[in-house]
Design a protein around this motif. Structure first.
Motif, PDB file in Angstrom:
ATOM      1  N   UNK A 259      10.305  -1.708  -2.074  1.00 25.14           N
ATOM      2  CA  UNK A 259      10.160  -1.204  -0.711  1.00 25.14           C
ATOM      3  C   UNK A 259       8.948  -1.884  -0.086  1.00 25.14           C
ATOM      4  N   UNK A 260       9.140  -2.447   1.105  1.00 24.42           N
ATOM      5  CA  UNK A 260       8.101  -3.266   1.715  1.00 24.42           C
ATOM      6  C   UNK A 260       7.478  -2.602   2.935  1.00 24.42           C
TER       7      UNK A 260
ATOM      8  N   UNK B 261       9.045  -0.057  -6.511  1.00 20.96           N
ATOM      9  CA  UNK B 261       7.852  -0.897  -6.374  1.00 20.96           C
ATOM     10  C   UNK B 261       7.554  -1.012  -4.888  1.00 20.96           C
ATOM     11  N   UNK B 262       6.331  -0.717  -4.521  1.00 21.50           N
ATOM     12  CA  UNK B 262       5.914  -0.829  -3.118  1.00 21.50           C
ATOM     13  C   UNK B 262       5.052  -2.073  -2.948  1.00 21.50           C
ATOM     14  N   UNK B 263       5.360  -2.851  -1.922  1.00 21.82           N
ATOM     15  CA  UNK B 263       4.521  -3.998  -1.589  1.00 21.82           C
ATOM     16  C   UNK B 263       4.571  -4.223  -0.078  1.00 21.82           C
ATOM     17  N   UNK B 264       4.153  -5.411   0.332  1.00 18.65           N
ATOM     18  CA  UNK B 264       4.145  -5.739   1.762  1.00 18.65           C
ATOM     19  C   UNK B 264       5.134  -6.858   2.032  1.00 18.65           C
ATOM     20  N   UNK B 265       5.765  -6.814   3.181  1.00 17.53           N
ATOM     21  CA  UNK B 265       6.665  -7.918   3.537  1.00 17.53           C
ATOM     22  C   UNK B 265       5.905  -9.234   3.638  1.00 17.53           C
ATOM     23  N   UNK B 266       4.639  -9.165   3.990  1.00 18.42           N
ATOM     24  CA  UNK B 266       3.853 -10.393   4.153  1.00 18.42           C
ATOM     25  C   UNK B 266       3.309 -10.922   2.827  1.00 18.42           C
ATOM     26  N   UNK B 267       3.643 -10.276   1.727  1.00 19.89           N
ATOM     27  CA  UNK B 267       3.212 -10.771   0.422  1.00 19.89           C
ATOM     28  C   UNK B 267       3.810 -12.161   0.182  1.00 19.89           C
ATOM     29  N   UNK B 268       3.209 -12.908  -0.713  1.00 17.76           N
ATOM     30  CA  UNK B 268       3.773 -14.222  -1.039  1.00 17.76           C
ATOM     31  C   UNK B 268       5.183 -14.015  -1.603  1.00 17.76           C
TER      32      UNK B 268
END
Lengths: 417, 417
Positions: free
Chosen positions: B144-145, B118-125
């Motif tokens: 993975x961020x 799963x790819x997302x952003x470190x700044x996600x909630x």
């Protein structure tokens, strides 16, 4: 028992004053508190305050000033003594099904893959078995169902990871011996998960005394928290810090307001919180627990249980005496009876239609199709009395004797029964 | 923009009448609707009716007569057009975190084990990333961020199963291009899951147009459903009947009232329901959607978006002009901006204390610690106006210029910020 006997018993009932803490509609005898509890008198004003003042006026500040953030733990602490648990061990959040999912995953993790079977009963409430199927499969195991209570012990074998039972069966009202079955489960190397949906607030529960492993239950039945009130979850403290439940939302994090990148579970039961608390729904349950505080002063669960058993026994006796062919599905043995009574009517009598005819005359119970088709009547010792029993059976006997249930307005089925 | 300009703009605002549909406390300018939406004026009475009449008077009958049983679908249908979805595709239930858990499991199942990242952003909630860690690990994968938005495309490789993004970032207010990122995800063989917590009710959303796979979001931010209102979940109809989500409660069963022994998922989005609906909490959201009906008559999302962009642009301009050293963290590019503005203050200015000083003077925004420390201001086009912008910046500029934030009552930290 006739109505004069019943009125004498009600007048002498030490819990009588509790009925005044509820709002019940005129002309209605409510015997379905096992499905949806009645409205406590204080609830509308308390919810109005939560809506208008906490939300509308104080807005975001209420997370602190109204204690919204602490609701899951605070309500858990209030509920704990009614479960035989200690403050700090119970959390109020989410639904019964979701809490069951959390604790079954945790229990299967505790078995470290050495055991993967969940044992339950076919007669368990469907959502429990559906969730158990899902969780067991996720762990490479399966759900195995006992057809009858006496078939449970042979299933507690070396494959059994978890014995998952509903303490009081939703259909029959039969109550399991939590201490004995937990002991058997432990002797077999399994863990014991208890669903208290039809127990909490209605019968004595001693989770710590039974040394149970996990428990979950509903906030809107005998606890009277309102439709869709949040459910509860308990874990025995010996399991603290051993496993993660998989619904790893930020409110179960060790430091939710540090906004770490990685999940680290909070200690103890707090890990079983997931998202933001459902404040308005929880407020209903908070107010309902005030009624239990009042009950505590009048004898607590011992007094509630005594009254509950007397009500259900009187109902069983009266139905057997007055309704020809009725077959009681609920144990006569008080130790095996929850706070409801279920029975079937003879072939040729449409149980659904009988319930509709009862409802039309102001007596609300519940009907469940199946084999046998059961009429169910819940007796909430907080607000039901002996006159309710007598009047309900009088009306039931009349409906059956006169076959007044056999009319289109009663026999046509609606969506939810 | 000065206060006279602002008043002229407010007087000419075609959405002006919507503000009267909310109850906001006297002397308060509420700029935190991105965290907890304001109270619609009709909500207290509607909830009172649900409590006193539906629950208290009609009791268990309300599952049918008040339509409780249909709430998750009916509210989903009402919400659908604001998401760019069709009626029948959206369900209102549970919390954001729990709905994300459902759809991430479904998305990873759709990848059949061929892709597990799963790819997302470190700044996600945080809750999104925590849930994604849990679900990815359950499927033998990982989260993975990306450190920055521009780092996302290289992560869309042959291992990537799901791109999970929050459409509008909760800290920066930056908005992703949903159509573009979904297309990139699909081109890479991944699925796209969108968190709409900070979008729903605030910015245009076109889930079907973007051909997104799943979406979830919150009911109590710009949708104004009340604290802890149920969240929503959407699945693209092309995924119907392909997979099971794991929270297999009875309300997601194909025939919940048949009480089958085995779980069989309901078709379509209904499978994403788990337990009994949280009726009182859902009632708040139901009432809030009446406000959106009114907004639809005044120009709908196009009008809301125009106003929102004008408000946030005016706020950005004013902060930059009036607050020395303020650094705006929210994109100036309208296409990349949600409905909030975040900025940091120069080193030596305690952002937390500035927010406390603002709150003390009646201006409620939100403060988030971190790097950089951000003050956040949400502009809800349903109830905020241009005069709110001008007065907030006037007050902010005064607090910073006079250092009136540097007082013990503002600098001492409370539990929740």
């Amino acid at each position: 028992m006739n109505i004069d006997d019943a009125k004498r018993l009600d007048a002498a009932d030490p819990l009588r004053s509790l009925r005044d803490l509820f709002t019940l509609p005129d002309g209605v005898t409510y015997l379905d508190g096992n499905s949806l509890g009645a409205l406590p008198r204080a609830t509308p004003e308390r919810i109005r305050r939560a809506v208008e003042q906490e939300w509308g006026r104080d807005l975001i500040k209420s997370w602190n000033t109204a204690g919204w953030i602490d609701l899951p733990r605070r309500l858990g602490d209030r509920l704990a003594p009614w479960l035989g648990a200690r403050p700090g061990e119970v959390l109020v959040a989410d639904s019964t099904s979701i809490n069951l999912y959390k604790v079954l995953h945790a229990a299967l993790q505790l078995q470290q893959g050495k055991r993967r079977v969940v044992v339950s009963e076919r007669s368990n409430f469907p959502t429990d078995n559906y969730i158990a199927q899902s969780v067991a499969r996720a762990h490479g195991g399966e759900l195995v169902l006992a057809e009858r209570p006496e078939d449970i012990p042979p299933l507690l074998d070396e494959r059994c990871a978890v014995l998952m039972l509903t303490h009081v069966n939703y259909r029959s009202g039969r109550m399991h011996d939590m201490g004995l079955l937990t002991r058997w489960a432990h002797q077999a190397g399994a863990l014991a998960v208890w669903d208290l949906c039809h127990s909490a607030g209605a019968v004595p529960i001693d989770l710590l005394g039974a040394a149970a492993d996990f428990a979950i239950g509903c906030g809107y039945k005998y606890l009277n928290g309102g439709p869709g009130a949040p459910a509860f979850v308990w874990m025995h403290p010996r399991h603290e810090g051993q496993v993660w439940q998989p619904l790893t939302g930020w409110m179960g994090h060790a430091n939710p307001f540090d906004f770490d990148s990685d999940y680290q579970p909070a200690p103890g039961i707090q890990q079983y919180q997931c998202g933001t608390p459902a404040v308005l729904a929880a407020t209903g349950l908070d107010t309902a627990l005030d009624v239990f505080d009042a009950a505590q002063k009048l004898g607590g669960m011992k007094a509630l249980r005594n009254k509950s058993l007397a009500l259900t026994e009187a109902f069983i006796d009266s139905v057997e005496a007055r309704v020809p062919g009725a077959v009681i599905a609920t144990p006569r043995d008080a130790a095996m009876r929850g706070s409801q009574v279920s029975f079937s009517l003879p072939r040729g009598t449409d149980g659904y239609a009988v319930m509709q005819a009862l409802i039309a005359r102001g007596f609300i119970g519940d009907f469940r199709a199946g084999d046998p088709e059961l009429l169910r009547f819940g007796f909430a010792p907080l607000y039901n009395g002996f006159a309710d029993v007598v009047r309900a059976v009088d009306t039931l006997a009349d409906i059956v004797a006169t076959r007044s249930w056999d009319a289109p307005e009663f026999t046509s089925r609606s969506k939810v029964t």
